[in-house]
Design an enzyme around this catalytic site. Sequence first.
Site, short mmCIF file in Angstrom:
data_model
loop_
_atom_site.label_atom_id
_atom_site.label_comp_id
_atom_site.label_asym_id
_atom_site.label_seq_id
_atom_site.Cartn_x
_atom_site.Cartn_y
_atom_site.Cartn_z
N ASP A 104 13.97 4.20 38.44
CA ASP A 104 15.31 4.31 39.04
C ASP A 104 16.18 5.28 38.23
O ASP A 104 16.90 6.10 38.78
CB ASP A 104 15.95 2.92 39.09
CG ASP A 104 15.04 1.89 39.73
OD1 ASP A 104 14.65 2.09 40.88
OD2 ASP A 104 14.69 0.91 39.04
N HIS A 119 15.79 -4.33 39.21
CA HIS A 119 15.01 -3.29 39.88
C HIS A 119 14.83 -3.72 41.33
O HIS A 119 13.80 -4.27 41.72
CB HIS A 119 13.66 -3.08 39.20
CG HIS A 119 12.74 -2.23 40.02
ND1 HIS A 119 13.00 -0.90 40.25
CD2 HIS A 119 11.59 -2.50 40.66
CE1 HIS A 119 12.03 -0.40 41.03
NE2 HIS A 119 11.18 -1.36 41.29
P1 NDP Z 1 0.31 -0.58 43.05
O1 NDP Z 1 -0.49 -0.17 41.88
O2 NDP Z 1 0.80 0.44 44.00
O3 NDP Z 1 1.58 -1.44 42.58
C1 NDP Z 1 1.46 -2.45 41.60
C2 NDP Z 1 2.77 -3.17 41.43
O4 NDP Z 1 3.76 -2.28 40.96
C3 NDP Z 1 3.34 -3.78 42.72
O5 NDP Z 1 3.79 -5.09 42.40
C4 NDP Z 1 4.48 -2.88 43.04
O6 NDP Z 1 5.52 -3.61 43.67
C5 NDP Z 1 4.93 -2.50 41.67
N1 NDP Z 1 5.87 -1.38 41.60
C6 NDP Z 1 6.91 -1.34 40.75
N2 NDP Z 1 7.61 -0.25 40.89
C7 NDP Z 1 7.02 0.47 41.85
C8 NDP Z 1 7.32 1.70 42.44
N3 NDP Z 1 8.35 2.40 42.09
N4 NDP Z 1 6.50 2.14 43.38
C9 NDP Z 1 5.44 1.41 43.76
N5 NDP Z 1 5.13 0.23 43.24
C10 NDP Z 1 5.92 -0.25 42.30
O7 NDP Z 1 -0.45 -1.71 43.88
P2 NDP Z 1 -1.97 -1.80 44.31
O8 NDP Z 1 -1.99 -2.85 45.35
O9 NDP Z 1 -2.57 -0.47 44.52
O10 NDP Z 1 -2.67 -2.36 43.00
C11 NDP Z 1 -2.41 -3.61 42.49
C12 NDP Z 1 -3.62 -4.00 41.69
O11 NDP Z 1 -3.27 -5.15 40.94
C13 NDP Z 1 -4.82 -4.35 42.53
O12 NDP Z 1 -5.94 -3.66 42.02
C14 NDP Z 1 -4.98 -5.87 42.33
O13 NDP Z 1 -6.33 -6.27 42.32
C15 NDP Z 1 -4.36 -6.01 40.97
N6 NDP Z 1 -3.88 -7.33 40.57
C16 NDP Z 1 -4.25 -7.70 39.32
C17 NDP Z 1 -3.85 -8.88 38.80
C18 NDP Z 1 -4.31 -9.24 37.44
O14 NDP Z 1 -4.70 -8.35 36.69
N7 NDP Z 1 -4.27 -10.50 37.07
C19 NDP Z 1 -3.01 -9.80 39.57
C20 NDP Z 1 -2.61 -9.29 40.85
C21 NDP Z 1 -3.04 -8.08 41.32
P3 NDP Z 1 5.86 -3.46 45.25
O15 NDP Z 1 4.54 -3.57 45.96
O16 NDP Z 1 6.80 -4.56 45.52
O17 NDP Z 1 6.47 -2.10 45.36
#
Ligand code: NDP
Length: 328
Positions: free
Chosen positions: A159, A187
């Site tokens: 941001d 955020h």
């Molecule tokens: P992303 O990598 O695109 O995003 C991950 C997180 O970052 C989301 O919560 C997203 O929130 C957040 N975020 C924060 N700021 C931003 C921004 N400016 N723009 C976009 N995202 C932002 O998500 P993916 O779905 O591609 O990947 C998530 C991964 O996490 C998956 O591989 C999943 O398996 C993994 N995962 C791992 C966990 C663990 O290690 N225990 C638990 C849960 C998931 P928002 O979507 O609200 O924008």
Amino acid sequence: TQSPVNVTVTGAAGQIGYALLFRIASGHLLGPDTPVKLRLLEIPQAVKAAEGTAMELDDCAFPLLAGIDIFDDAKQAFDGANVGLLVGARPRTKGMERGDLLEANGGIFKPQGEAINAGAADDIKILVVGNPANTNALIAQAHAPDVPAERFTAMTRLDHNRAISQLAAKLGVPVTEIKKLTIWGNHSATQYPDLFHAEVGGRNAAEAVGDQAWLENDFIPTVAKRGAAIIEARGASSAASAANAAIDHVHTWVNGTAEGDWTSMGIPSDGSYGVPEGIISSFPVTTKDGAYEIVQGLEIDDFSRARIDATVAELVEERDAVKGLGLI
Ligand code: NDP
């Protein structure tokens, strides 16, 4: 030479993770003299994808990359961690109530907080990126009673960077001319990007703009809704810019802010500026020698007061909701 720093990244196989890991391994997180060991945490279904990313990291032959380990268990992933980038989170899906979202994220950030408490290194620094980032950071922090609370931070640097870029474009100046920008609060769409304390080439930014209508009706909503605009244009959410901001956040925390400037970080409030103690809210901070301090003594006018109060009220609501759910 320095011994490697252990960097744990959760959600490593996701979009942000993919943009983030290569920058960490090439030295942009901690600097060109610091070797890193990556510890990747994923949910079991995504471990294979994380292994694929690790193969690509190997194929870069990064001189600073001293090793990669992949885990589906938080305790192992945070064992010995010096830096933790908590990217994986449960996104809000259609029809999901806020309570469900907070509960699902409680199931992720509570065990991660416990794992950090149990095994992270004494100098651990945590950045939460996964949304709702401020409250996820609060949940993790609440479950790590032996770690100083101030080591838990949430990302508002994207941001902050977006606001700098918008202001520079409006005034037709390079981004390097802009100093002392602040993101206050959560955020989320309620965040308050503050131009009243920012400077452009040494001059007050709000005065340089001289257009309160632009500030209120254009600048603030453009910054706050930029994520949605990117999804609309790209067909996917921002990933590289989010990863870049995570790199900036940790790099600034470790290496310090420049003289005459500050940055924005979501940090546990000490009560400054009327923000209730304990909630994780974004403030103007300076950093030095791996520690940060809230910039004190800024005069807050009525306009800024109302904006800060609104975003802080949302954080208090989120805090009360996770308390009600027994997550903190
Ligand atoms: P992303 O990598 O695109 O995003 C991950 C997180 O970052 C989301 O919560 C997203 O929130 C957040 N975020 C924060 N700021 C931003 C921004 N400016 N723009 C976009 N995202 C932002 O998500 P993916 O779905 O591609 O990947 C998530 C991964 O996490 C998956 O591989 C999943 O398996 C993994 N995962 C791992 C966990 C663990 O290690 N225990 C638990 C849960 C998931 P928002 O979507 O609200 O924008």
